[in-house]
Enzyme design. Structure first.
Site, PDB file in Angstrom:
ATOM      1  N   HIS A  83       0.860  -1.127   0.026  1.00 28.82           N
ATOM      2  CA  HIS A  83       0.146   0.148  -0.035  1.00 28.82           C
ATOM      3  C   HIS A  83       0.906   1.379   0.000  1.00 28.82           C
ATOM      4  CE1 HIS A  83      -4.125  -1.448   0.284  1.00 28.82           C
ATOM      5  NE2 HIS A  83      -3.825  -2.137   1.506  1.00 28.82           N
ATOM      6  N   CYS A 137       0.147   2.535  -4.644  1.00 29.26           N
ATOM      7  CA  CYS A 137      -0.383   4.131  -4.876  1.00 29.26           C
ATOM      8  C   CYS A 137       0.227   5.087  -3.967  1.00 29.26           C
ATOM      9  CB  CYS A 137      -1.743   4.200  -4.861  1.00 29.26           C
ATOM     10  SG  CYS A 137      -2.774   2.967  -5.813  1.00 29.26           S
TER      11      CYS A 137
END
Length: 275
Positions: A83, A137
């Site tokens: 993440h 991201c």
């Protein structure tokens, strides 16, 4: 005079497990192992850091140790699959008031900001080439980063979900800290690896997702799967620009609408791939 033999070092990080969230991923450990196997085949000395080993302290220590091994002429490659997110900027160097981060296993204790990564990467010896491959991201509007349901061909009770590799700040920020986040979150050139401390190939644009995907029943990052596939097709002596152009022919796609990016100096983009 014979050319000094070039040493190659790699660190491959993959985190599927994020305790205390409903945002666990599926393909990140496969990504790390796939990169590790490919890089070993290409002459790299490789270390992996997976799941509970990939704490904030573990990641920063491993990056520092890997870079410290390299001397002038050597190559270091770092891959991260997991993440990404952002937190309020504290030193005033962000136009939007936010710092991009990668999210470690123990995210509750703190994230690893782009400023920290820049400091780690900049410690490399003069003449060391650094390549960072990031399948996560680092930014975007929180409301856009929700799980994406699987296509009809993957039906059934246990069907996998495609997820985006973004952990919303509300997961780990509370009250005043959360309120301090900038209302706009825009890409800046000092995003990881930051200020061109090395060459970065990232899985998406700042306003897009990096997808946790499935290929032939096996989870991988969409970017990692495509990047490795195109790497194996390259002709000897190909440059990073040529590799990147090949990746961009496959991504974005209808199923994975993410646009990989290439950050670095003009000279870095002309480096020969993994050489």
């Amino acid at each position: 005079m014979a050319r000094k033999e070039r040493n190659k070092y790699a660190l491959c990080i993959g985190i599927n497990d994020y305790p205390g969230t409903d945002s666990d991923l599926n393909g990140c450990v496969n990504d790390a192992n796939d990169w590790a196997n490919e890089l070993k085949d290409r002459g790299f000395s490789v270390a992996t850091l997976l799941n509970s080993k990939a704490t904030a302290a573990g990641i920063t220590s491993a990056i520092s140790d890997t870079i410290a091994k390299a001397v002038t002429g050597d190559l270091v490659t770092i891959t991260f699959s997991g993440h990404g997110s952002f937190i309020p900027d504290t030193d005033g160097d962000e136009s939007d008031g936010n710092d991009e981060c990668i999210v470690p296993y123990d995210y509750q204790r703190g994230l690893i900001t782009d400023d920290t990564l820049f400091t780690l990467y900049s410690a490399r010896a003069h003449g060391v080439k650094l390549l960072v491959l990031s399948d996560s991201c680092h930014s975007g509007t929180v409301a856009r980063f929700m799980p994406i349901s699987t296509p009809p061909t993957a039906s059934g009770k246990g069907a996998p979900q495609r997820r985006v590799r973004f952990l919303p700040p509300a997961t780990f920020l509370k009250g005043k800290q959360l309120a301090r986040l900038g209302s706009m979150h825009n890409f800046r050139r000092s995003s990881p690896p930051g200020r061109y401390a090395g060459l970065l190939i990232s899985g998406c644009q700042d306003t897009e997702y990096s997808y946790d995907a499935w290929f032939n029943g096996r989870p991988n990052g969409a970017f990692t799967f495509v990047a490795l596939r195109e790497l194996r097709k390259l002709k000897p002596g190909a440059t990073y620009r040529q590799w990147f152009d090949a990746i961009r022919k496959a991504l974005p796609s209808l199923q994975y609408p993410q646009s990989p990016n290439l950050y670095g100096t003009r000279n870095m983009k002309k480096w020969k791939v993994l050489d």
